[in-house]
Design a protein around this motif. Sequence first.
Motif, mmCIF file in Angstrom:
data_model
loop_
_atom_site.group_PDB
_atom_site.id
_atom_site.type_symbol
_atom_site.label_atom_id
_atom_site.label_comp_id
_atom_site.label_asym_id
_atom_site.label_seq_id
_atom_site.Cartn_x
_atom_site.Cartn_y
_atom_site.Cartn_z
ATOM 1 N N PRO A 1 74.012 108.503 49.182
ATOM 2 C CA PRO A 1 74.995 107.861 50.500
ATOM 3 C C PRO A 1 74.082 107.439 51.885
ATOM 4 O O PRO A 1 73.233 108.058 52.482
ATOM 5 C CB PRO A 1 75.855 108.679 50.700
ATOM 6 N N THR A 2 74.385 106.571 52.669
ATOM 7 C CA THR A 2 73.696 106.180 53.972
ATOM 8 C C THR A 2 74.473 106.844 54.544
ATOM 9 O O THR A 2 73.599 107.453 55.595
ATOM 10 C CB THR A 2 73.468 104.226 53.939
ATOM 11 N N ALA A 3 75.252 107.339 54.606
ATOM 12 C CA ALA A 3 76.402 107.585 55.878
ATOM 13 C C ALA A 3 76.686 109.515 55.709
ATOM 14 O O ALA A 3 76.556 110.199 54.175
ATOM 15 C CB ALA A 3 77.600 107.523 55.446
ATOM 16 N N PRO A 4 76.711 110.226 55.594
ATOM 17 C CA PRO A 4 76.470 111.658 55.835
ATOM 18 C C PRO A 4 78.364 112.759 55.184
ATOM 19 O O PRO A 4 78.866 111.389 54.766
ATOM 20 C CB PRO A 4 77.213 112.145 57.371
ATOM 21 N N TYR A 5 77.438 112.958 53.990
ATOM 22 C CA TYR A 5 78.913 113.107 52.816
ATOM 23 C C TYR A 5 79.871 113.991 53.798
ATOM 24 O O TYR A 5 79.280 114.906 54.210
ATOM 25 C CB TYR A 5 77.296 113.691 51.663
ATOM 26 N N THR B 1 73.747 117.400 51.616
ATOM 27 C CA THR B 1 72.719 117.035 51.953
ATOM 28 C C THR B 1 72.058 116.098 50.792
ATOM 29 O O THR B 1 71.787 117.187 49.153
ATOM 30 C CB THR B 1 71.265 117.095 53.446
ATOM 31 N N CYS B 2 72.087 114.596 50.196
ATOM 32 C CA CYS B 2 71.369 114.706 49.046
ATOM 33 C C CYS B 2 69.915 114.213 49.238
ATOM 34 O O CYS B 2 69.686 113.722 50.511
ATOM 35 C CB CYS B 2 72.097 112.706 48.694
ATOM 36 N N THR B 3 68.907 114.641 47.957
ATOM 37 C CA THR B 3 67.557 114.340 48.480
ATOM 38 C C THR B 3 67.026 113.862 47.678
ATOM 39 O O THR B 3 68.138 113.786 46.519
ATOM 40 C CB THR B 3 66.660 115.511 48.610
ATOM 41 N N GLY B 4 66.183 113.062 47.504
ATOM 42 C CA GLY B 4 65.113 112.412 46.041
ATOM 43 C C GLY B 4 65.095 111.250 46.539
ATOM 44 O O GLY B 4 65.555 109.917 47.603
ATOM 45 N N THR B 5 65.011 109.937 45.134
ATOM 46 C CA THR B 5 65.050 108.950 45.521
ATOM 47 C C THR B 5 66.672 107.730 44.861
ATOM 48 O O THR B 5 66.758 108.447 44.183
ATOM 49 C CB THR B 5 63.795 108.293 44.752
ATOM 50 N N ALA B 6 66.037 106.509 45.045
ATOM 51 C CA ALA B 6 66.743 105.714 44.467
ATOM 52 C C ALA B 6 66.707 105.937 42.727
ATOM 53 O O ALA B 6 68.059 105.393 42.194
ATOM 54 C CB ALA B 6 66.825 103.891 44.581
#
Length: 511
Positions: free
Chosen positions: A472-476, A487-492
Amino acid sequence: MAHPRSRRRRAVLAVPVGLALTASLGLLSQGASAAPQAPTATTAAEGPLLSYVVNTTADKTTVDSVKKAIKTAGGKVVTAHQQIGVIVAHSANPEFAAAIRAVPGVQSAGATRTAPLKPVATTEVGKPEKVPAPRTSARSAAKALAAGKEPLEPLQWDLPAIKADKAAKVNPGSKNVTVAVIDTGVDDTHPDLAPNFSAKQSANCVGGVADTSAGAWRPYTEEDYHGTHVAGSIAAARNGVGVAGVAPGAKISGIKVSDPKDGLFYAENVVCAFVFAADKGVEVTNNSYYVDPWMFNCKDDLDQKAILDAVGRAAKYAQRKGAINVASAGNSNFDLAAKSIVDKSSPNDSTPVERTIDPANCLDVPTQLPGVVTVAATGVKSLKSYYSNYGQGQIDVAGPGGDKYQVPELPAKDGRILSTMPDGDYAYLQGTSMAGPHVAGVAALVKSAHPKASPQEIQWLLKQQADNPGCPTAPYDPNGDGTVDATCTGTAHVNSFYGYGIVDALDAVTE
């Protein structure tokens, strides 16, 4: 989440009224290793009667020798799965585990619970809060059928979310592919499940021995709705009744593993289920639970190590026999890749004791076992469900599990998952328990399209075909309270929220 009458059900079980089931389980040890000496005969029962798994080298000579040692140590052999070297035994000798660990050929042994065994009896249990069955008008039902949909399908936002509605027109799944629902039992008399049910691949594995008598796989009571709901998401038939499953042309079977007294899923039951499914030629297993009484089984605890070993052997055996195992990631919003996790709910069969576990040493079983497809949950907005566990390198793929904070447009109106319930009913539930079946259904479609594909190849195709929404581009903050909940980490391409992405049923049957 706690059961309405504090009677714990499944760790990844979802609840009918909007709460995502919060996983619970974990702690207590059976003690240190014993001195390397053979057990001496035990003549009196001095402690509580417990169930044990004893793991040996998988050959007849060793298994037979250990079975004799179990008797000498004051135990009773319940069953022996010689093909994987797992023996289930009962004993009231408090020194039983230590004695058996010293026997030549034994690689691990431990109690599968902390509370004593009790005679199986019919018990009065609380019923889940009822969710009114969805109703549609005769006009809307006729309109849905005219459009090639099931009467309640307009309420199933989850099917178009993974293109399962389009996939059904190409390949609804093969009758040669069976998904085993390892769960609380399946009501095969439900009109949406009966057409696709495989009785010959169904059983009751409670106690560790498969009972294949007619109807043994059915739920004990109306409260044991979980497995029936799971089964509908996988393969409810397109027959002009109720809902549709992801793979409406595939077969489903039910393997009951929930204890009738406390509803928990003990190791000996789950081992039996995997072995039974493997020997009956099942192609996919769905596992929307974790093995009780520990939310995480730690390798440095001798009892928990034995559980890890036994269930791990059984799951691996199913894989070797051609089954792909799909499991739900859990509903605690845990980062499974974190340096530590606080488990406040284990052991859930007696008194929980708070403990801080190291995820590198402690595993959620069976979802974190090698080769198992670990599934996170998403809502209608393709965002991680607020309750779903996650973790970089821990999640393989994601699937619709529902989320009360992500509400679809009309006519669905409800962000949870609609599926079958016992006694011909339907209800909405949410949880990674609901996400797993969507992935299991897609796995059945992949197997239908690629009959010779191995479990490893099917898992690779699930990942390769998945659609990843990216972090997500916005805070979860799914509940909008101003607190970032994960918090999301990693790639597309691959990340901690979705793994390789949300599964795609249409790609499963066209690529």
